[in-house]
Design a protein around this motif. Sequence first.
Motif, PDB file in Angstrom:
ATOM      1  N   LYS A 161       6.282   2.838 -29.973  1.00 33.89           N
ATOM      2  CA  LYS A 161       5.383   3.994 -30.014  1.00 33.89           C
ATOM      3  C   LYS A 161       4.822   4.245 -31.413  1.00 33.89           C
ATOM      4  N   ARG A 162       5.386   3.579 -32.425  1.00 41.48           N
ATOM      5  CA  ARG A 162       4.901   3.762 -33.797  1.00 41.48           C
ATOM      6  C   ARG A 162       3.470   3.239 -33.909  1.00 41.48           C
ATOM      7  N   LYS A 163       2.589   4.026 -34.509  1.00 43.99           N
ATOM      8  CA  LYS A 163       1.182   3.652 -34.603  1.00 43.99           C
ATOM      9  C   LYS A 163       1.004   2.536 -35.626  1.00 43.99           C
ATOM     10  N   SER A 164       0.688   1.365 -35.108  1.00 38.73           N
ATOM     11  CA  SER A 164       0.464   0.199 -35.953  1.00 38.73           C
ATOM     12  C   SER A 164      -0.202  -0.864 -35.105  1.00 38.73           C
ATOM     13  N   GLY A 165      -1.182  -1.554 -35.669  1.00 38.06           N
ATOM     14  CA  GLY A 165      -1.917  -2.539 -34.892  1.00 38.06           C
ATOM     15  C   GLY A 165      -1.387  -3.947 -35.021  1.00 38.06           C
ATOM     16  N   ASP A 166      -0.275  -4.120 -35.760  1.00 31.06           N
ATOM     17  CA  ASP A 166       0.224  -5.472 -35.993  1.00 31.06           C
ATOM     18  C   ASP A 166       1.538  -5.751 -35.277  1.00 31.06           C
ATOM     19  N   LYS A 167       1.894  -4.960 -34.280  1.00 32.31           N
ATOM     20  CA  LYS A 167       3.183  -5.109 -33.604  1.00 32.31           C
ATOM     21  C   LYS A 167       3.175  -6.302 -32.643  1.00 32.31           C
ATOM     22  N   LYS A 168       4.305  -7.012 -32.632  1.00 34.85           N
ATOM     23  CA  LYS A 168       4.471  -8.162 -31.740  1.00 34.85           C
ATOM     24  C   LYS A 168       5.689  -7.966 -30.851  1.00 34.85           C
ATOM     25  N   ALA A 169       5.583  -8.441 -29.608  1.00 33.92           N
ATOM     26  CA  ALA A 169       6.719  -8.389 -28.678  1.00 33.92           C
ATOM     27  C   ALA A 169       6.538  -9.472 -27.629  1.00 33.92           C
ATOM     28  N   ASN A 170       7.643  -9.911 -27.075  1.00 34.71           N
ATOM     29  CA  ASN A 170       7.625 -10.919 -26.019  1.00 34.71           C
ATOM     30  C   ASN A 170       8.753 -10.582 -25.056  1.00 34.71           C
ATOM     31  N   ILE A 171       8.550  -9.549 -24.247  1.00 36.77           N
ATOM     32  CA  ILE A 171       9.611  -9.012 -23.407  1.00 36.77           C
ATOM     33  C   ILE A 171       9.974  -9.960 -22.270  1.00 36.77           C
ATOM     34  N   LYS A 172       9.014 -10.678 -21.740  1.00 31.74           N
ATOM     35  CA  LYS A 172       9.264 -11.503 -20.555  1.00 31.74           C
ATOM     36  C   LYS A 172      10.239 -12.644 -20.787  1.00 31.74           C
ATOM     37  N   ASN A 173      10.149 -13.314 -21.943  1.00 32.94           N
ATOM     38  CA  ASN A 173      11.080 -14.418 -22.170  1.00 32.94           C
ATOM     39  C   ASN A 173      11.792 -14.376 -23.509  1.00 32.94           C
TER      40      ASN A 173
END
Length: 205
Positions: A161-173
Amino acid sequence: CVPDTLNMTEWEKEIRKFYWLANPVRPIDNDVIFFMKDRRMTRMETDWQVTAADGYKYDVIFASTEDGRLLKLVKFRANANEKTSYHIVEDIQVFDNLRVQQLTLITDELGGRYLIMSSFADVKRVPVERCHQYGTCSSCLASRDPYCAWSEQLTQCVPTKRKSGDKKANIKNGTDSICDPPPSTTITYVMSSQTTTMTSTSTAN
């Protein structure tokens, strides 16, 4: 009631221990809810359709146990033809071997999400996310926690929820292929009349 108690299935044996499961209320999609043979659950809360940094929405399930633990799971189901699966994000010991009596998901005045847990002897507030415990990009992504994402700018695991445009995530694998590769450093050595070039890779994240 079963026709032969000597040849009961594992499910029927569990029903015998916990008779209130004999007529369960099925979920809307009629799919199977996660089941752990070695744990006795006491309460459950679900944070529906949590938007992760990868752009997808996931159901996050919190389940408390008789020995004072809190499980956080993320539910995966791509489509109606795919079998539902669950990933345990965290398994936290909240109370020292005490049965969790109540488990409530709340939102405070600042928008923070917490779980209020109570036993016979104590009451505790547990945040739904603990992103600070993941110190690298790889560990942040491997957690597969919809509440967390890796910030390249801050080089730390931060709440989604932190406002930032550079966040990365890969929840599926949970793979870390989207983490930046370690930078290569080229070093040139001059030895007599010959020049030797060596490339080394430093460890990042």
